[in-house]
Design an enzyme around this catalytic site. Structure first.
Site, PDB file in Angstrom:
ATOM      1  N   ARG A   1       5.363 -13.050   9.638  1.00 39.10           N
ATOM      2  CA  ARG A   1       5.977 -11.759   9.341  1.00 39.10           C
ATOM      3  C   ARG A   1       7.286 -11.644  10.097  1.00 39.10           C
ATOM      4  O   ARG A   1       7.503 -12.314  11.102  1.00 39.10           O
ATOM      5  CB  ARG A   1       5.034 -10.618   9.681  1.00 39.10           C
ATOM      6  CG  ARG A   1       4.708 -10.504  11.161  1.00 39.10           C
ATOM      7  CD  ARG A   1       3.669  -9.427  11.440  1.00 39.10           C
ATOM      8  NE  ARG A   1       4.206  -8.107  11.255  1.00 39.10           N
ATOM      9  CZ  ARG A   1       3.742  -7.218  10.361  1.00 39.10           C
ATOM     10  NH1 ARG A   1       2.737  -7.520   9.568  1.00 39.10           N
ATOM     11  NH2 ARG A   1       4.279  -6.037  10.272  1.00 39.10           N
TER      12      ARG A   1
ATOM     13  N   LYS B   1       4.578   0.548   9.553  1.00 38.85           N
ATOM     14  CA  LYS B   1       4.671   1.831   8.863  1.00 38.85           C
ATOM     15  C   LYS B   1       4.095   2.956   9.715  1.00 38.85           C
ATOM     16  O   LYS B   1       4.606   4.065   9.711  1.00 38.85           O
ATOM     17  CB  LYS B   1       3.924   1.758   7.525  1.00 38.85           C
ATOM     18  CG  LYS B   1       4.801   1.298   6.378  1.00 38.85           C
ATOM     19  CD  LYS B   1       4.037   1.375   5.064  1.00 38.85           C
ATOM     20  CE  LYS B   1       3.417   0.051   4.724  1.00 38.85           C
ATOM     21  NZ  LYS B   1       2.566   0.043   3.564  1.00 38.85           N
TER      22      LYS B   1
ATOM     23  N   GLU C   1       0.889  -1.153   0.000  1.00 40.87           N
ATOM     24  CA  GLU C   1       0.000   0.000   0.000  1.00 40.87           C
ATOM     25  C   GLU C   1       0.939   1.218   0.000  1.00 40.87           C
ATOM     26  O   GLU C   1       1.830   1.292   0.849  1.00 40.87           O
ATOM     27  CB  GLU C   1      -0.769  -0.031   1.316  1.00 40.87           C
ATOM     28  CG  GLU C   1      -2.172   0.438   1.235  1.00 40.87           C
ATOM     29  CD  GLU C   1      -2.831   0.302   2.603  1.00 40.87           C
ATOM     30  OE1 GLU C   1      -3.423   1.285   3.050  1.00 40.87           O
ATOM     31  OE2 GLU C   1      -2.735  -0.789   3.220  1.00 40.87           O
TER      32      GLU C   1
END
Ligand code: ATP
Ligand code: MG
Length: 593
Positions: free
Chosen positions: A297, A307, A62
């Protein structure tokens, strides 16, 4: 362990994803698919030739921030698998949210992928896509689901919807709108699309099973109303697809075979399959459709990999920017002196697993050391300088005399040549290399001790001058004649200490930034703690150092091993007339020791 060269990826260990891919290749799962040169629906793809890519993976960020080391893992994984199995990896901007897209982030992401050594160019096509280009198809898929009785427009309030969803122990309750006719649903959906309804007045939901033990299958929302402008489609749409609906469709239109995501999406996999099975039944998408696989992850100690939190560090000025060398962003790591090969090696070493865990920061540093050790030129630097005067120099060697010395650029690669520097009456040495009363096992500078000035002469320390506070302001020493390194008989005088130094005459003044870990605890923000309270207050110390003359010509981004001190990189931004070096990492892992 050997380090990879620029063209040769690190040795591969098998993992569950490789096994899945190898099985699919063996069974020819995707061998019959066609690809018409661009993303598209079933009819479009079928009109094309056989897909030349054996597998297709994708990296779908994104564009709402700079990529971090976790993304680097995902990039290495997705592009690496495509490379290893004659496949293609797509770079896809997941921009289905009508939030302002920042060109800065889009550019940053492209840079990061390329810098890591990967390309979305394959077989003459740029596999660079944006999810918002598929809005038309997504809407068509929504109408199809309605027409096939698989979706309905729900006009319960958000509160009612939440209450009626049930929870782990309690099945959901059907919405009163669930049994609407297909015609009514279609009409209502079109009214949603045409802007007749306000934000939040209705949603489109998949009609699956309100009693499913998997809450994600209790008629998930697939479209919502949001009167907002989109950077790509402008005001064409006032309804936008939910991520869980959009993502499988994006994969399907792009002929992705293996859609690799992080573990949080495991519970979404049944919906991923449900949706693509329905669209395949309707003949809308190419078959066999993509499959989703989840891996753990990356959680890296002493940093944060979110982020949102990284943006907070930048916005609140806890760091100098996204590319601050303490940041675990790819731009930060790069400025810190990390190489693409080190990050690839790191990704290869940590592998992929199905269980969440924390990777110790030292593994990342270890990969970097292994990569830099054979590459980085050696150099001498004095980070905490104090002057040493050779009191008998003028008498023995002649006043003002400078004696040229040299050292290999790299001890293992003589073909890389030599660095030259001057020995003279005055030298810079490390303040910590002098002790008036030496502790046990200290072999460096103390009165009466003989040491070798590396690549130069043996000297005998005589004493030191101190200021009122007791701090050493100058060290005095005497040259031991005929001991110059590399000359016959130089080793006749045996010494235990080897001292790094820089000549006062030819040394170059430099700013050296001693970076340390950004956070002082391994898992910042764990428990009730605010991660900002756990920032390491000593993560940056700036010193004025002296470096040997070869470093005066260093170019931004060039890496060095400062003998005894560790790895340093010439700063890529601030390295102008005055040299600036960033400490990358020490020579060995010393954190917490
Ligand atoms: P963040 O939570 O930091 O914003 P994200 O997952 O929302 O991360 P995206 O831009 O959506 O960020 O991620 C792009 C891809 O990178 C996704 O496929 C995601 O699975 C992967 N990714 C993100 N963070 C990690 C991580 N820590 N380890 C491995 N892969 C990751
Ligand atoms: Mg995200």
């Amino acid at each position: 362990m050997a380090s990879p060269t620029d063209n040769e990826p690190a040795a591969k260990t098998s993992n569950f994803l490789r096994q899945v891919i190898e099985r699919d290749l063996e069974q020819g799962t995707y061998a019959g698919r066609h690809w018409n040169g661009a993303p598209g629906d079933a009819a479009f793809q079928k009109a094309g030739p056989s897909d030349p890519a054996k597998i297709r993976t994708r990296f779908p960020p994104e564009p709402n921030g700079y990529l971090h080391v976790g993304h680097a893992k995902s990039i290495c994984l997705n592009f690496g698998l495509a490379r290893d199995y004659q496949g293609i990896c797509h770079l896809r901007f997941d921009d289905t949210n009508p939030e302002k897209e920042e060109q800065e982030y889009v550019d940053g992401i492209k840079d990061a992928v390329q810098w890591l050594g990967f390309s979305w160019d394959a077989l003459g096509t740029k596999h660079l896509y944006q999810a918002s280009d598929y809005f038309d198809f997504m809407y068509r898929a929504a109408e199809y689901l309605v027409e096939a009785g698989h979706a309905y427009v729900d006009e319960q309030t958000p509160e009612e919807m939440r209450a009626n969803r049930g929870d782990f122990g309690r099945p959901g309750v059907d919405s009163p709108f669930r049994s609407r006719s297909i015609e009514e649903n279609l009409q209502r959906l079109r009214e949603m699309r045409d802007g007749k309804l306000a934000d939040g007045a209705a949603v489109l939901r998949a009609k699956i099973d309100m009693a499913s033990p998997n809450i994600n299958l209790r008629d998930p929302t697939i479209y919502r109303i949001k009167h907002a402008e989109h950077h790509n489609t402008g005001n064409k749409w006032c309804i936008y697809p939910m991520y869980t609906f959009a993502h499988p469709i994006e994969d399907a239109l792009e002929n992705i075979t293996h859609s690799i995501c992080t573990l949080e999406f495991e519970d979404q996999r049944p919906f991923y399959d449900w949706l693509l099975d329905r669209l395949a039944e309707g003949g809308l998408i190419n078959t066999p459709h993509p499959r989703q696989y989840e891996f753990a992850r990356l959680n890296l100690t002493y940093v944060v990999t979110s982020k949102r939190k990284l943006k907070q560090l930048v916005d609140q000025k806890h760091v100098a920017g996204w590319d601050d060398p303490r940041m675990p962003t790819i731009v930060g790591l790069r400025r810190r002196g990390y190489t693409p090969q080190a990050l690839q090696l790191f990704a290869e070493r940590i592998g992929v697993s199905k269980a969440d865990s924390w990777i110790d920061y030292s593994i990342l540093e270890g990969a970097l050391r292994d990569d830099l050790d054979p590459k980085a030129a050696r150099a001498m630097a004095v980070l905490e300088p104090v002057k040493m005067v050779i009191t008998n120099w003028d008498e023995l060697m002649g006043a003002g005399r400078l004696e040229p010395c040299s050292a290999p650029v790299h001890p293992h690669f003589p073909e890389r040549g030599k660095r030259e520097f001057m020995f003279g009456r005055e030298l810079w040495v490390e303040r910590t290399d002098y002790e008036e009363t030496p502790p046990k096992g200290f072999f460096r500078l103390f009165p009466g001790n003989k040491v070798r000035m590396k690549y130069g002469y043996v000297i005998e320390c005589v004493g030191a001058t101190k200021d009122a506070s007791g701090a050493v302001t100058e060290i005095q020493a005497k040259l031991v004649p005929d001991t110059k390194s590399g000359t016959p008989g130089a080793d006749a005088v045996k010494v235990k200490g080897n001292i790094t130094w820089v000549g006062v005459a030819d040394g170059v003044k430099a700013e050296v930034r001693l970076y340390d870990r950004l956070f002082s605890v391994p898992q910042p923000g764990a428990g009730e703690k605010d991660f900002l309270e756990e920032l390491n207050p000593d993560s940056l110390k700036v010193v004025t150092a002296y470096v040997e003359p070869s470093l005066g010509k260093a170019k931004g981004d060039e890496k060095f091993q400062f003998e005894r001190h560790g790895y340093f990189v010439a700063d890529r931004k601030d390295h102008g007339d005055k040299p600036v070096f960033n400490r990358v990492t020490g020579l060995k892992d010393s954190w917490g020791k």
